[in-house]
Design an enzyme around this catalytic site. Structure first.
Site, short mmCIF file in Angstrom:
data_model
loop_
_atom_site.label_atom_id
_atom_site.label_comp_id
_atom_site.label_asym_id
_atom_site.label_seq_id
_atom_site.Cartn_x
_atom_site.Cartn_y
_atom_site.Cartn_z
N HIS A 135 41.28 89.17 43.44
CA HIS A 135 42.18 88.10 43.91
C HIS A 135 41.54 87.35 45.08
O HIS A 135 41.42 86.11 45.05
CB HIS A 135 43.51 88.73 44.32
CG HIS A 135 44.47 87.79 44.99
ND1 HIS A 135 45.05 86.72 44.34
CD2 HIS A 135 44.95 87.77 46.27
CE1 HIS A 135 45.85 86.07 45.18
NE2 HIS A 135 45.80 86.69 46.35
N ASP A 231 56.26 89.28 45.45
CA ASP A 231 56.16 88.66 46.78
C ASP A 231 56.20 87.15 46.58
O ASP A 231 55.17 86.48 46.56
CB ASP A 231 54.86 89.10 47.44
CG ASP A 231 54.67 88.50 48.82
OD1 ASP A 231 55.69 88.27 49.51
OD2 ASP A 231 53.51 88.27 49.21
N ARG A 235 53.52 78.35 48.84
CA ARG A 235 52.09 78.21 49.10
C ARG A 235 51.76 77.10 50.09
O ARG A 235 50.88 77.28 50.95
CB ARG A 235 51.34 77.97 47.78
CG ARG A 235 51.37 79.14 46.82
CD ARG A 235 50.79 80.39 47.41
NE ARG A 235 50.61 81.43 46.39
CZ ARG A 235 50.32 82.70 46.65
NH1 ARG A 235 50.18 83.08 47.91
NH2 ARG A 235 50.18 83.58 45.68
N GLN A 238 52.84 78.28 53.46
CA GLN A 238 51.96 79.37 53.87
C GLN A 238 50.60 78.85 54.34
O GLN A 238 50.09 79.28 55.39
CB GLN A 238 51.76 80.33 52.69
CG GLN A 238 50.78 81.46 52.94
CD GLN A 238 50.42 82.21 51.67
OE1 GLN A 238 50.97 81.96 50.59
NE2 GLN A 238 49.49 83.13 51.78
N LYS A 250 56.42 83.48 53.42
CA LYS A 250 56.60 84.77 52.75
C LYS A 250 57.94 85.44 53.04
O LYS A 250 58.30 86.41 52.37
CB LYS A 250 55.48 85.73 53.20
CG LYS A 250 54.08 85.32 52.77
CD LYS A 250 53.85 85.62 51.31
CE LYS A 250 52.37 85.46 50.95
NZ LYS A 250 52.10 85.92 49.57
N GLU A 371 45.94 81.53 41.84
CA GLU A 371 44.66 81.83 41.22
C GLU A 371 44.45 81.02 39.95
O GLU A 371 43.36 80.52 39.67
CB GLU A 371 44.58 83.31 40.87
CG GLU A 371 44.08 84.21 41.98
CD GLU A 371 43.87 85.62 41.49
OE1 GLU A 371 42.95 85.86 40.69
OE2 GLU A 371 44.64 86.51 41.91
#
Length: 413
Positions: A135, A231, A235, A238, A250, A371
């Protein structure tokens, strides 16, 4: 080879054969919240089983601790008490068990379809890690963060927003820049890049005093059981806020699955750690042990599915978007716990430890949308032709986990 007289527990696709016996908490109409154990399509009501006099000694002590509105008293007792209770329940439920007691056990069974599952324990504290080298390697251009090569990387999460899976998740507001990395000025509003993360959570039993670290083998003894964990991640919030670590990106929602699969039940699925590349540093001594190297990893197949409003309206099945396995993780749960305690941090019963995104080396094992889409700049295409860069309103995320090994009965979450 053990089989149960509960027929559904012997089905090849069941998550809850007699070899599993996970702990949970449930309620039924007109009755209080109470603890139970899953067997096939049934729940053994521990309060009813106690009333029927089915337990004695340590198993009775553990059953009383597990029979209330949360499993924390059982977590405080630790794995030995839970093991005694599971052994007694297994004897009561096995096909060739004591027939004289079967009627009392049957009277204590509740159909799972008629029960409402609730959060199985009160989260005492919550730490989320990022321990997949696949990851982080993808997100950092091929080479993982330097720190991850030497220690499990994590942050202290928000226990108050941990919820049982199945409820609605509200898209959070925050300051962010979107598209991520565009250099535009931040704006305040709904998160445009909402993501999921396919993770596993470990729930701790027992405790260590403040100022008392523990080695990796002692940390392994603290691993009471496991659940699936999502979780949810905002994004763009974050990425803009991260300096001391994530906060609003989060803290708005974390989902867990309802049954705690015990560390004992997963014993057949413990495997050796994956080999480290020759150019990677060796494991620090305080995070290493022969037992952890030989059996610290868990062979759990993990999947994530998306169900969109259009699929739901058309009666279509959800589309699998992640197919990964927990055995690929760079750091084990025992190492995560030992690392957090290495500075003397006290960890108590009911602490929740998130593994971080469980990505594997294969393309379909990329275990979050960041990802899959942000790195390529292209959306994923679902089975019905829809595309997704990020989650849209009305989307449903489904996580599944199943441990399999030749010669053993598979168990699920």
């Amino acid at each position: 080879a053990r089989r149960s007289w509960v027929a559904a527990a012997n089905a090849p696709d069941t998550d809850f054969p007699i070899q599993n016996l996970p702990f949970g908490v449930f309620r039924t109409a007109g009755a209080p919240i109470r603890g139970g154990v899953a067997i096939g399509d049934q729940i053994l009501d521990l309060s009813a089983a106690l009333g029927a006099g089915l337990f004695s000694d340590l198993a009775e002590h553990a059953a009383r601790a597990a029979s209330g509105r949360a499993l924390n008293p059982l977590l405080e007792l630790g794995g030995a008490a839970a093991s005694a209770l599971r052994h007694r329940i297994s004897d009561l439920l096995r096909r060739d068990g004591p027939s004289a007691e079967r009627a009392r056990v049957e009277a204590a069974l509740v159909p799972m379809a008629g029960a409402e599952l609730v959060c199985p324990f009160d989260v005492a504290d919550y730490t989320d890690y990022s321990c997949s080298i696949h990851h982080i390697g993808r997100l950092s251009g091929g080479r993982p963060w330097p720190a991850l090569q030497y220690l499990p990387v994590g942050y202290n999460g928000r226990r108050s927003s941990v919820r049982l899976g199945g409820g609605e998740v509200r898209r959070p507001n925050g300051q962010s820049v979107y598209p991520v990395g565009s250099g535009l000025a931040p704006t305040f509003g709904p998160e445009p890049a909402l993501d999921f993360e396919l993770e596993v959570g470990a729930v701790l039993g027992g405790s260590n005093a403040l100022g008392e670290p523990m080695d990796v083998d002692a940390a392994a003894e603290r691993l009471f059981g496991y659940c699936l964990l999502n979780d949810w991640s905002a994004r763009s919030i974050q990425m803009f806020e991260t300096a001391l670590g994530p906060l609003l990106g989060k803290s708005f929602h974390t989902s867990i699955s309802p049954w705690l699969v015990t560390d004992e039940a997963l014993a057949p699925f413990k495997v050796a750690l994956p080999p480290r590349a020759a150019d990677m540093p060796s494991v620090p001594a305080h995070l290493d042990s022969p037992a952890n190297r030989a059996q610290g990893a868990l062979d759990i197949a993990l999947e994530a599915y998306l169900l969109t409003p259009a699929m739901r309206q058309a009666g279509q099945a959800p589309d699998r978007v992640v197919n990964s396995n927990f055995k690929h993780m760079y750091w084990t749960f025992a190492q995560m716990v030992a690392h957090q305690a290495s500075n003397g941090c006290n960890l108590g019963p009911g602490d929740l430890v998130g593994s971080g995104t469980v990505s594997g080396p294969e393309d379909d094992a990329q275990a979050c949308l960041m990802e899959k889409t942000m790195m390529s700049g292209a959306p994923i295409t679902l089975a019905n032709g829809e595309t997704r860069m990020w989650l849209q309103d009305g989307d449903e995320v489904i996580l599944r986990g199943r441990a399999r090994r030749e010669g053993f009965v598979p168990i699920g979450f």
